[in-house]
Structure formats: structure tokens, C-alpha cells
Design an enzyme around this catalytic site. Structure first.
Site, PDB file in Angstrom:
ATOM      1  N   LYS A   1       1.476  -1.086   0.132  1.00  0.00           N
ATOM      2  CA  LYS A   1      -0.375  -0.167   0.042  1.00  0.00           C
ATOM      3  C   LYS A   1       0.820   1.345   0.071  1.00  0.00           C
ATOM      4  O   LYS A   1       0.641   2.219  -0.974  1.00  0.00           O
ATOM      5  CB  LYS A   1      -1.208   0.124   1.612  1.00  0.00           C
ATOM      6  CG  LYS A   1      -1.844  -1.212   1.567  1.00  0.00           C
ATOM      7  CD  LYS A   1      -2.596  -1.099   2.456  1.00  0.00           C
ATOM      8  CE  LYS A   1      -2.220  -1.834   3.749  1.00  0.00           C
ATOM      9  NZ  LYS A   1      -1.492  -2.383   4.407  1.00  0.00           N
TER      10      LYS A   1
ATOM     11  N   ARG B   1      -9.934   1.538   7.976  1.00  0.00           N
ATOM     12  CA  ARG B   1      -9.677  -0.042   8.650  1.00  0.00           C
ATOM     13  C   ARG B   1     -10.972  -1.100   9.519  1.00  0.00           C
ATOM     14  O   ARG B   1     -10.458  -2.197  10.053  1.00  0.00           O
ATOM     15  CB  ARG B   1      -8.578  -0.201  10.016  1.00  0.00           C
ATOM     16  CG  ARG B   1      -7.118  -0.859   9.089  1.00  0.00           C
ATOM     17  CD  ARG B   1      -6.186  -0.103  10.525  1.00  0.00           C
ATOM     18  NE  ARG B   1      -4.884  -1.248  10.010  1.00  0.00           N
ATOM     19  CZ  ARG B   1      -3.749  -0.960   8.729  1.00  0.00           C
ATOM     20  NH1 ARG B   1      -3.691   0.516   8.914  1.00  0.00           N
ATOM     21  NH2 ARG B   1      -2.833  -1.851   8.650  1.00  0.00           N
TER      22      ARG B   1
ATOM     23  N   ARG C   1      10.910  -0.382  12.382  1.00  0.00           N
ATOM     24  CA  ARG C   1       9.210  -0.763  12.526  1.00  0.00           C
ATOM     25  C   ARG C   1       9.232  -1.260  14.179  1.00  0.00           C
ATOM     26  O   ARG C   1       9.800  -2.647  13.749  1.00  0.00           O
ATOM     27  CB  ARG C   1       8.196  -0.334  11.409  1.00  0.00           C
ATOM     28  CG  ARG C   1       8.204   0.450  10.973  1.00  0.00           C
ATOM     29  CD  ARG C   1       6.856   0.500   9.812  1.00  0.00           C
ATOM     30  NE  ARG C   1       5.619  -0.523  10.103  1.00  0.00           N
ATOM     31  CZ  ARG C   1       4.816  -0.163   9.689  1.00  0.00           C
ATOM     32  NH1 ARG C   1       4.794   0.196   8.032  1.00  0.00           N
ATOM     33  NH2 ARG C   1       3.578  -0.804   9.796  1.00  0.00           N
TER      34      ARG C   1
ATOM     35  N   ARG D   1      11.578  -5.390   5.265  1.00  0.00           N
ATOM     36  CA  ARG D   1      11.532  -4.579   5.910  1.00  0.00           C
ATOM     37  C   ARG D   1      12.121  -4.070   6.765  1.00  0.00           C
ATOM     38  O   ARG D   1      12.678  -3.257   7.154  1.00  0.00           O
ATOM     39  CB  ARG D   1       9.942  -4.180   5.553  1.00  0.00           C
ATOM     40  CG  ARG D   1      10.357  -2.606   4.822  1.00  0.00           C
ATOM     41  CD  ARG D   1       9.049  -2.493   5.784  1.00  0.00           C
ATOM     42  NE  ARG D   1       7.610  -2.312   6.597  1.00  0.00           N
ATOM     43  CZ  ARG D   1       6.945  -2.595   6.245  1.00  0.00           C
ATOM     44  NH1 ARG D   1       5.457  -1.566   5.396  1.00  0.00           N
ATOM     45  NH2 ARG D   1       5.900  -2.530   7.338  1.00  0.00           N
TER      46      ARG D   1
ATOM     47  N   ARG E   1      -1.262  -8.879  13.870  1.00  0.00           N
ATOM     48  CA  ARG E   1      -1.288  -7.557  12.591  1.00  0.00           C
ATOM     49  C   ARG E   1      -1.761  -8.270  11.880  1.00  0.00           C
ATOM     50  O   ARG E   1      -3.514  -7.807  10.791  1.00  0.00           O
ATOM     51  CB  ARG E   1      -0.425  -6.719  11.509  1.00  0.00           C
ATOM     52  CG  ARG E   1       0.347  -5.811  12.872  1.00  0.00           C
ATOM     53  CD  ARG E   1       1.438  -5.195  12.694  1.00  0.00           C
ATOM     54  NE  ARG E   1       2.005  -4.780  11.511  1.00  0.00           N
ATOM     55  CZ  ARG E   1       2.605  -4.730  10.918  1.00  0.00           C
ATOM     56  NH1 ARG E   1       3.941  -4.928  11.002  1.00  0.00           N
ATOM     57  NH2 ARG E   1       2.960  -4.143   8.911  1.00  0.00           N
TER      58      ARG E   1
HETATM   59  P1  AP5 Z   1       4.844  -1.472   2.009  1.00  0.00           P
HETATM   60  O1  AP5 Z   1       4.307  -0.880   0.505  1.00  0.00           O
HETATM   61  O2  AP5 Z   1       5.668  -0.884   3.118  1.00  0.00           O
HETATM   62  O3  AP5 Z   1       3.283  -2.079   2.219  1.00  0.00           O
HETATM   63  P2  AP5 Z   1       2.156  -1.849   3.539  1.00  0.00           P
HETATM   64  O4  AP5 Z   1       1.178  -2.245   2.816  1.00  0.00           O
HETATM   65  O5  AP5 Z   1       2.216  -0.185   3.405  1.00  0.00           O
HETATM   66  O6  AP5 Z   1       2.431  -2.303   4.400  1.00  0.00           O
HETATM   67  P3  AP5 Z   1       2.128  -2.146   6.348  1.00  0.00           P
HETATM   68  O7  AP5 Z   1       3.022  -2.489   7.359  1.00  0.00           O
HETATM   69  O8  AP5 Z   1       2.110  -0.292   6.189  1.00  0.00           O
HETATM   70  O9  AP5 Z   1       1.279  -2.152   6.630  1.00  0.00           O
HETATM   71  P4  AP5 Z   1       0.050  -1.868   7.531  1.00  0.00           P
HETATM   72  O10 AP5 Z   1      -1.054  -1.427   7.151  1.00  0.00           O
HETATM   73  O11 AP5 Z   1       0.437  -3.290   8.843  1.00  0.00           O
HETATM   74  O12 AP5 Z   1       0.853  -0.471   8.316  1.00  0.00           O
HETATM   75  P5  AP5 Z   1       0.411   0.668   8.518  1.00  0.00           P
HETATM   76  O13 AP5 Z   1       1.079   1.497   8.522  1.00  0.00           O
HETATM   77  O14 AP5 Z   1      -1.095   1.142   8.122  1.00  0.00           O
HETATM   78  O15 AP5 Z   1       5.637  -2.710   1.510  1.00  0.00           O
HETATM   79  C1  AP5 Z   1       6.364  -3.670   2.067  1.00  0.00           C
HETATM   80  C2  AP5 Z   1       7.221  -4.454   2.200  1.00  0.00           C
HETATM   81  O16 AP5 Z   1       7.194  -5.111   1.072  1.00  0.00           O
HETATM   82  C3  AP5 Z   1       8.274  -3.293   1.437  1.00  0.00           C
HETATM   83  O17 AP5 Z   1       9.856  -3.320   1.859  1.00  0.00           O
HETATM   84  C4  AP5 Z   1       8.569  -3.090   0.177  1.00  0.00           C
HETATM   85  O18 AP5 Z   1       9.014  -2.389  -0.413  1.00  0.00           O
HETATM   86  C5  AP5 Z   1       7.847  -4.588  -0.458  1.00  0.00           C
HETATM   87  N1  AP5 Z   1       6.915  -5.133  -1.167  1.00  0.00           N
HETATM   88  C6  AP5 Z   1       6.217  -3.388  -1.853  1.00  0.00           C
HETATM   89  N2  AP5 Z   1       5.586  -4.393  -3.208  1.00  0.00           N
HETATM   90  C7  AP5 Z   1       6.149  -5.218  -3.562  1.00  0.00           C
HETATM   91  C8  AP5 Z   1       6.017  -5.955  -4.723  1.00  0.00           C
HETATM   92  N3  AP5 Z   1       5.368  -5.922  -5.654  1.00  0.00           N
HETATM   93  N4  AP5 Z   1       6.492  -7.061  -4.693  1.00  0.00           N
HETATM   94  C9  AP5 Z   1       7.809  -6.946  -3.479  1.00  0.00           C
HETATM   95  N5  AP5 Z   1       8.611  -6.634  -2.722  1.00  0.00           N
HETATM   96  C10 AP5 Z   1       7.411  -5.463  -2.577  1.00  0.00           C
HETATM   97  O19 AP5 Z   1      -0.165   0.398  10.113  1.00  0.00           O
HETATM   98  C11 AP5 Z   1       0.606  -0.167  11.202  1.00  0.00           C
HETATM   99  C12 AP5 Z   1      -0.394  -0.005  12.368  1.00  0.00           C
HETATM  100  O20 AP5 Z   1      -0.669   1.555  12.983  1.00  0.00           O
HETATM  101  C13 AP5 Z   1      -1.399  -0.772  12.616  1.00  0.00           C
HETATM  102  O21 AP5 Z   1      -1.168  -2.615  12.911  1.00  0.00           O
HETATM  103  C14 AP5 Z   1      -2.066  -0.169  13.996  1.00  0.00           C
HETATM  104  O22 AP5 Z   1      -1.787  -0.417  14.695  1.00  0.00           O
HETATM  105  C15 AP5 Z   1      -2.091   1.462  14.035  1.00  0.00           C
HETATM  106  N6  AP5 Z   1      -3.139   1.606  12.376  1.00  0.00           N
HETATM  107  C16 AP5 Z   1      -2.253   2.482  11.168  1.00  0.00           C
HETATM  108  N7  AP5 Z   1      -4.379   2.957  10.654  1.00  0.00           N
HETATM  109  C17 AP5 Z   1      -4.961   3.169  11.596  1.00  0.00           C
HETATM  110  C18 AP5 Z   1      -6.292   2.931  11.219  1.00  0.00           C
HETATM  111  N8  AP5 Z   1      -6.300   3.526  10.498  1.00  0.00           N
HETATM  112  N9  AP5 Z   1      -6.606   2.341  12.366  1.00  0.00           N
HETATM  113  C19 AP5 Z   1      -6.802   1.737  13.121  1.00  0.00           C
HETATM  114  N10 AP5 Z   1      -5.246   1.312  13.596  1.00  0.00           N
HETATM  115  C20 AP5 Z   1      -4.645   1.944  12.752  1.00  0.00           C
HETATM  116 MG    MG Z   2       2.330   0.832   4.681  1.00  0.00          MG
END
Ligand code: AP5
Ligand code: MG
Length: 193
Positions: free
Chosen positions: A14, A89, A134, A128, A145
Site C-alpha cells: 500500500k 480499517r 518499525r 523490510r 496484524r
Molecule cells: P509496503 O508498501 O510498506 O506495504 P504496506 O501495505 O504499506 O505494509 P504496512 O506494513 O505498512 O501495512 P500495515 O497496514 O500493517 O501498516 P500501517 O502503517 O498502515 O511494502 C512492504 C515491503 O514489501 C516493503 O519493503 C516494499 O518495498 C516491499 N514490496 C512492496 N511491493 C512489493 C512487490 N510488488 N514485490 C516485492 N516487494 C514489494 O499500520 C501500522 C499500525 O498502525 C497498525 O497495526 C495499527 O496499530 C495502526 N493503524 C494504522 N492505521 C490505522 C487505522 N486506520 N485504524 C486503526 N489503527 C491503525
Molecule cells: Mg504502509
């Protein structure tokens, strides 16, 4: 105005795809995860409270998230549109977002749902973790998660399918290939406007 939700499990790409979309289409990236991590880095009371949830792989309460989203949208009223990443979410967040956008008369146009197999999610996030700093990028928290995603977030697909807005994209391909598919969907939408 174009509003897109990038939807998918942790590690589906994402954040990676959001960066490419905002560069090409000049939109604003609204990642609730990034907002929370910035608050933690600042040491704000909200950030310290949110960290407790994030480190356990749990969702931060809806009211905290909605305040952050609203304030970011208010700071960017001139934007051409938002790429929502990691938000909404929960059903309550999705309903609140629909209400906020209805006030501005600019609904969500598409939900881009990145589909990636579970084994690949671990592989990507653990890879990553070597550079991300992180605290939630470890095997135990990733497991939590993903479970939280499946129980609380995945049901949103039904909510958005009912609105006919979900575009499913195979996220197992390379970053560039996935972006080509996303561009096709966005360009197709823009050409019909
Ligand atoms: P990346 O692009 O970083 O993936 P992502 O989907 O953004 O993964 P996240 O780990 O950021 O998702 P998340 O939803 O757990 O985290 P968030 O910050 O939202 O890609 C991942 C890796 O793969 C990278 O190294 C990239 O280079 C690689 N990659 C990408 N595409 C690729 C491909 N096609 N092929 C190969 N490699 C690839 O949330 C974190 C925490 O915050 C949550 O757990 C929660 O506690 C809180 N939180 C955030 N938002 C909310 C909300 N709306 N409500 C409640 N709690 C929330
Ligand atoms: Mg992300």
C-alpha cells in the site's frame, strides 16, 4: 477530485504504490500508519498512547484515527484528491469517511484491493524490518496484524463491494507491474469522467 483507498493486508504494498500514485497524479498521501509513527517520533501524548496498540499489532481506537484524518484533510483542502493508505480499517471508520467526503461532495471513487498470499507478506515485512526501524515488524506482531486485518478490516470489502467500487489487483507481481495495473484502473476511470 479523485479519492482512492488502497486496501490490503500488512505488507501488500500500500505504501509503495501510494508513493507512485501521488507522484503521477499529484494527489495527497494520507497514511494513518505514517501519521501515528510521526506522532510517536514527536513524543506527543497521542503518539505514546497509540504506540501501545501498534506494538501489540492491535488497531488504534477509531476516535483517535478519525481526528487525525480529519485534521490532515483540513490541512489539504486544495488537493486534487487523497490516496488513503491503511485507512479505513473498520466499518465505523469507513462510514465516518463516507460522511466526511459527502460534506465535501467528493466521494471515494475506487478501492484498490491488493491481493497477496500470506507467506509473501511475512517475507516482505521481515525483509523490510532490516531497515524500517518499525517496532511492529517482527514475526509475532506480524501474525497479530494479519489476524486483526482478517477479522476487523477484510469485512470492509463487502461494504465497498456493495457500492460497486472495489478493483482487485494481483499484488504478487513486481512493484512496476502492480503500478501498471493501478494506472490502467485510474486512467480508465478518468477517461470516462
Ligand atoms: P509496503 O508498501 O510498506 O506495504 P504496506 O501495505 O504499506 O505494509 P504496512 O506494513 O505498512 O501495512 P500495515 O497496514 O500493517 O501498516 P500501517 O502503517 O498502515 O511494502 C512492504 C515491503 O514489501 C516493503 O519493503 C516494499 O518495498 C516491499 N514490496 C512492496 N511491493 C512489493 C512487490 N510488488 N514485490 C516485492 N516487494 C514489494 O499500520 C501500522 C499500525 O498502525 C497498525 O497495526 C495499527 O496499530 C495502526 N493503524 C494504522 N492505521 C490505522 C487505522 N486506520 N485504524 C486503526 N489503527 C491503525
Ligand atoms: Mg504502509
Amino acid at each position: 477530485m479523485l479519492n482512492i483507498v488502497l486496501f490490503g493486508a500488512p505488507g501488500t504494498g500500500k505504501g509503495t504504490q501510494s508513493a507512485l500514485i501521488i507522484e503521477k497524479y499529484h494527489m495527497v498521501h494520507l497514511s494513518t500508519g505514517d501519521l501515528l509513527r510521526a506522532a510517536i517520533a514527536e513524543g506527543s501524548p497521542m503518539g505514546l498512547e497509540a504506540k501501545k496498540y501498534i506494538d501489540q499489532g492491535l488497531l488504534v481506537p477509531d476516535d483517535v484515527i478519525l481526528r487525525e484524518v480529519q485534521s490532515t484533510m483540513l490541512k489539504n483542502t486544495q488537493s486534487k484528491g487523497f490516496v488513503f493508505d491503511g485507512f479505513p480499517r473498520t466499518i465505523a471508520q469507513a462510514e465516518a469517511l463516507d460522511r466526511m467526503l459527502a460534506e465535501k461532495n467528493t466521494p471515494i471513487q475506487m478501492i484498490i484491493y491488493l491481493e497477496v498470499g500470506e507467506e509473501e507478506l511475512y517475507k516482505r515485512i521481515l525483509h523490510r524490518s532490516q531497515i524500517s526501524g518499525r517496532t511492529d515488524d517482527n514475526e509475532e506482531t506480524i501474525r497479530k496484524r494479519i489476524a486483526v486485518y482478517e477479522s476487523q478490516t477484510f469485512p470492509l470489502i463487502d461494504y465497498y463491494d456493495a457500492q460497486g467500487k472495489v478493483i482487485r489487483i494481483d499484488g504478487m507481481h513486481t512493484i512496476d507491474q502492480v503500478f501498471v495495473e493501478i494506472q490502467k484502473s485510474i486512467d480508465d476511470y478518468l477517461s470516462k469522467k
